[in-house]
Design an enzyme around this catalytic site. Sequence first.
Site, short mmCIF file in Angstrom:
data_model
loop_
_atom_site.label_atom_id
_atom_site.label_comp_id
_atom_site.label_asym_id
_atom_site.label_seq_id
_atom_site.Cartn_x
_atom_site.Cartn_y
_atom_site.Cartn_z
N ASP A 67 0.83 -1.21 0.00
CA ASP A 67 0.00 0.00 0.00
C ASP A 67 0.85 1.25 0.00
OD1 ASP A 67 0.96 -0.33 2.58
OD2 ASP A 67 -0.99 -0.75 3.46
N ASN A 136 -7.29 -3.06 14.31
CA ASN A 136 -8.69 -3.33 13.95
C ASN A 136 -8.80 -4.52 13.00
OD1 ASN A 136 -7.70 -2.33 11.57
ND2 ASN A 136 -9.18 -0.64 11.38
N HIS A 138 -7.05 -4.92 10.15
CA HIS A 138 -6.80 -4.67 8.73
C HIS A 138 -5.52 -5.35 8.25
CE1 HIS A 138 -4.40 -0.65 9.43
NE2 HIS A 138 -3.60 -1.68 9.47
N GLU A 143 -9.52 -2.01 5.44
CA GLU A 143 -10.12 -1.81 6.76
C GLU A 143 -11.35 -2.71 6.89
OE1 GLU A 143 -8.31 -0.25 8.67
OE2 GLU A 143 -7.54 1.65 7.91
P1 PGA Z 1 2.47 -1.67 12.54
O1 PGA Z 1 1.32 -1.60 11.47
O2 PGA Z 1 3.42 -2.73 12.06
O3 PGA Z 1 3.12 -0.31 12.49
O4 PGA Z 1 1.86 -2.01 13.83
C1 PGA Z 1 0.74 -2.78 11.03
C2 PGA Z 1 -0.48 -2.46 10.20
O5 PGA Z 1 -1.17 -1.45 10.48
O6 PGA Z 1 -0.78 -3.24 9.28
#
Ligand code: PGA
Length: 241
Positions: A67, A136, A138, A143
């Site tokens: 992304d 959450n 995702h 999301e």
């Molecule tokens: P993080 O993000 O590794 O910074 O916790 C993971 C994500 O949001 O997919």
Amino acid sequence: MRLKICDNPQQVGYLAAADIALQLNTKKNSTLILPTGSTPLPVYESIIKMYKNGDVSFGDAVTFNLDEYIGIAEDHAERYYNFMMRNLFSKVDIKPENINIPDSRTDDPDGECKRYEEKYRKTGGADLAVLGIGQNGHIGFNEPGTPFSSVTHVTSIAESTVKANSRFFDNEAQVPKKAMTMGISTILSAKKIILLATGKSKHDILIKLLQQTSANESIPATALLLHDDAVIYADREAITG
Ligand code: PGA
């Protein structure tokens, strides 16, 4: 979906890096799907060490990032292109033309997503995808509620994700609210998937994910239940909270 519990984030990083190295040593021109965020940093540190030791080469590897933000300054440290250059690509022998990240500089994000998906599909699907997980649930910026049939698309970043990611920005208002992300069906087309979950902040979602017996779109990571070669590498803190 299998689960491997590691002592700490470094061990999670080592295991995932070893999987990437094995993949590249088995098939030099493998296609990889790669994540950003804080969780994969130990993976990149380990794979860079392996590269420096001569144990793996990215010389023929092709990468697609999951992304990218929309509306982020070209030189911002959190632009995922810059993140990847800083934390991995500038430190291994990957060819610049084999690096794929949705282009945040586009003035046509929908067109960029279409181009990205088409280019990805031409590879025949990734050999290995490495993913983080949001608090959450995702994966990428898919999301809760994102259809499992989704391909690369423009998405609104959930409020809770904006909050979580604000730690990388001066303040919450600076966090982009839109992004381009590979879809869930794009991710599921990878032949093997590794999902990384480390630290206390991932405890609640990890336990919720492990309790699910069927895939449901309200927890995007449950899409991995539909895949026949998906593994979670979690550290002890994520398991015990
Ligand atoms: P993080 O993000 O590794 O910074 O916790 C993971 C994500 O949001 O997919």
